[in-house]
Write an enzyme that holds these catalytic residues in place. Structure first.
Site, short mmCIF file in Angstrom:
data_model
loop_
_atom_site.label_atom_id
_atom_site.label_comp_id
_atom_site.label_asym_id
_atom_site.label_seq_id
_atom_site.Cartn_x
_atom_site.Cartn_y
_atom_site.Cartn_z
N SER A 227 -36.99 24.11 -25.11
CA SER A 227 -36.60 24.14 -26.83
C SER A 227 -37.87 24.37 -27.61
CB SER A 227 -36.20 22.71 -26.97
OG SER A 227 -37.52 21.92 -26.22
N THR A 230 -39.93 20.51 -27.36
CA THR A 230 -40.89 20.80 -25.74
C THR A 230 -41.63 21.99 -25.87
OG1 THR A 230 -38.92 20.17 -25.10
CG2 THR A 230 -40.20 20.71 -23.56
N GLU A 248 -41.08 30.58 -24.10
CA GLU A 248 -39.50 31.63 -24.41
C GLU A 248 -38.69 30.29 -24.48
OE1 GLU A 248 -36.05 32.17 -24.92
OE2 GLU A 248 -35.48 32.06 -23.13
#
Length: 481
Positions: A227, A230, A248
Site C-alpha cells: 500500500s 506502508t 510498487e
C-alpha cells in the site's frame, strides 16, 4: 528429478540452505472458510541477523558467477516450480482465496517469468574506445536484497523480485505477507537444493519483521510491493541507511471508454478486470469513464454481464471469478465502502452485498452509477469488488480526470479509432497504459507507477537495472609505455 513439496508441513524458515525452526509459530486463515491453516515459523531479530550474515557471505561468491551459471540454476528452479505446479496452485487458493483457475494462471505466469529472466542480461556498454583508453558502463549487483511480498499475488510478485535479484548477482531474503506465508515458504524450500546456501532465503514473521529489514544496515536494497501508506514508511526507513528501494504501490486505475466502441466485444475484458481477484489487484479497472453517448447502454450491459458471468464463491467452486476478500482487515475496509453507498446516497446500478451467513469473507460485486467525482468511491482505491461508472463528454476533460489523483499505476483507453486512442494514452501519467486492453504484463516489460504509485520499476531490463549499481570503468592503456 525435481523434489516434491508437502504443502501441509512447515519445518522452519529457510536460512543458509536449511530449515531453521522457531520457538514461536503462527497460522493464517483460509479466507473462504475462516478456518486456521498450518503453523508457520515466526522469525526473530536473531533469525534475521543470521540470514543477513549468510546472505552477505554468499554474495561474495554468487556475485562472481557468470550469467550462464545463474541462468542454468534459474531454469532448473523454474523446472522445480513447474513440477509442483498443482500443489502450489492449490495452496495459493487456500491461503489467498482466489479461484483455482486464477491460481493456476499465476503459477504458470511465474514459471514463464523465471524462464524469461534467465535469458535477460544488462548489456555492458562501451562509451568510448580509442588507442589511449576504453570507458565502459557496467552494472555490478547491489548486494543483499530484501524482498517484501504482498498478499494479493504472493507467487508472481515474490518470484518477480527473486528472479531479477539473483540474475543480476545479488542474494535475496524474501519476507512473505503474514496473511499469505505458505507459498513463499514452499518456493524457498524448492530453492534449497538448487541455489548455493545463503543465496535465496525466506523468513516468515509478524509485522515487525518488515521494519527490521528496512532499517537493517547490512541489507543493501528493499524491493517492496504494498500500500501507499506502508510504502512511505518503507522509504522513510530505508532513508536512515540510504539503502536503495523500489516501491510498487497502490493504484486507482482509470478505464476510458470512447463512444465508438463495440460494447459487446470490450465488455468481457473490462468487467472481468474490474472484479478479478475480488478487485484485490492494484491494476484492476477501479474507475470506469464511459462516453455519455453510450453510457446508459454500457452500464446496463455491464450489469447484465456481471450478473451472468461474475460468480462469487469459494476458490475451488466451478466457475467462480470473485473469491473471498483475503483477510478480515480488508473485509472490514470493503464493508465500510459498501456502507458508504447508502450513507452518501450514491445511485446503484448493481447492488453488491456482504454475505452475512456462513464463514468466509465474501462480498458480491457492486456497480455504482455515475457518483460525484469527489466521492470516496472515485478518489480512494477500494481494493474490493466495487466499481464506479462515470460519464464524460470531452477528451480533455476525461484525460484530466484520469490524471487528477495522486496515483498513477495504470490506465486503459478503449476505442475503434486506435490512432486517437494512442494519442489519448500518451497524455496519461501512469506507469502502464493500454489501448483496447487492461492489465497486460510481461516479464520483459517494465512495470511500476508514477506519482504516489511507486518509485522505480520492476521487470524488463529497466527493472533489472534497479538491482544494480551504475559503474563507470576507465581503462587507460598506455600510461606505462
Amino acid at each position: 528429478m525435481a523434489s516434491k513439496i508437502d504443502i501441509t508441513t512447515y519445518n522452519g524458515n529457510i536460512i543458509n540452505g536449511a530449515f531453521v525452526s522457531t520457538p514461536t509459530t503462527r497460522h493464517s486463515i483460509d479466507p473462504a472458510t475462516g478456518e486456521p491453516l498450518y503453523e508457520v515459523p515466526v522469525a526473530s531479530k536473531a533469525d534475521l541477523e543470521d540470514a543477513v550474515s549468510h546472505a552477505r557471505a554468499a554474495f561474495k561468491t554468487w556475485s562472481l558467477t557468470t550469467h550462464e551459471e545463474r541462468s542454468a540454476l534459474m531454469l532448473k528452479y523454474a523446472d522445480a516450480v513447474e513440477a509442483n505446479h498443482a500443489d502450489i496452485a492449490k495452496l495459493l487458493t487456500m491461503e489467498q482465496g482466489k479461484p483455482i483457475s486464477l491460481s493456476n494462471k499465476e503459477v504458470t505466469m511465474s514459471i514463464h517469468w523465471l524462464r524469461t529472466f534467465a535469458t535477460m542480461q544488462i548489456p555492458e556498454e562501451v562509451l568510448e574506445d580509442d588507442e589511449e583508453r576504453t570507458i565502459y558502463s557496467t552494472h555490478p549487483p547491489v548486494g543483499v536484497v530484501g524482498a517484501i511480498v504482498p498478499w494479493n499475488w504472493p507467487v508472481l510478485l515474490g518470484l518477480g523480485k527473486v528472479g531479477p535479484a539473483l540474475m543480476t548477482g545479488n542474494t535475496v531474503i524474501v519476507k512473505p505477507s503474514p496473511f499469505t506465508p505458505y507459498c513463499d515458504l514452499k518456493l524457498g524450500e524448492l530453492a534449497m537444493p538448487i541455489f548455493p546456501p545463503g543465496v535465496f532465503q525466506v523468513l516468515s514473521g509478524e509485522d515487525s519483521l518488515g521494519p527490521w529489514m528496512t532499517s537493517h544496515p547490512d541489507i543493501d536494497m528493499i524491493s517492496f510491493t504494498g500500500s501507499i501508506p506502508t510504502g512511505k514508511r518503507v522509504a522513510a526507513s530505508c532513508a536512515q541507511t540510504l539503502k536503495r528501494c523500489v516501491l510498487e504501490l497502490g493504484g486507482n486505475d482509470a478505464a476510458i471508454v470512447c463512444g465508438d466502441v463495440d460494447i459487446a466485444k470490450c465488455m468481457p475484458k473490462i468487467a472481468t478486470m474490474a472484479f478479478l481477484n475480488s478487485g484485490q489487484i492494484c491494476m484492476c479497472a477501479k474507475r470506469i469513464y464511459v462516453h455519455e453517448s453510450i453510457y446508459d447502454e454500457f452500464r446496463d450491459a455491464m450489469v447484465e454481464f456481471t450478473k451472468k458471468n461474475i460468480k462469487t464463491g469459494g476458490g475451488f467452486e466451478d466457475g467462480v471469478v470473485v473469491g473471498p476478500v483475503q483477510n478480515s482487515m480488508q473485509f472490514e475496509l470493503v464493508k465500510g465502502m459498501y456502507a458508504e453507498v447508502e450513507k452518501c446516497g450514491w445511485k446503484v446500478a448493481l447492488e453488491g452485498k456482504v454475505r452475512s451467513s456462513g464463514k468466509g469473507y465474501f462480498i458480491e460485486p457492486a456497480i455504482i452509477d455515475n457518483p460525484p467525482e469527489d466521492s470516496q468511491i472515485v478518489r480512494e482505491e477500494p481494493f474490493g469488488p466495487i466499481v464506479p461508472l462515470m460519464k464524460w463528454s470531452s477528451e480533455e476533460d476525461v484525460i484530466g480526470r484520469a490524471n487528477a489523483l495522486r496515483t498513477g499505476l495504470g490506465t486503459s483507453v478503449w476505442s475503434k479509432d486506435v490512432a486517437n486512442a494512442e494519442k489519448m494514452a500518451r497524455q496519461i501519467s501512469a506507469g502502464s497504459v493500454w489501448v483496447n486492453s487492461h492489465f497486460d504484463v510481461a516479464p520483459n516489460v517494465p512495470f511500476g507507477g508514477h506519482k504516489e504509485s511507486g518509485i522505480g520499476m520492476e521487470w524488463g531490463i529497466e527493472g533489472f537495472r534497479h538491482f544494480t549499481n551504475s559503474r563507470s570503468l576507465w581503462v587507460w592503456k598506455k600510461i606505462f609505455e
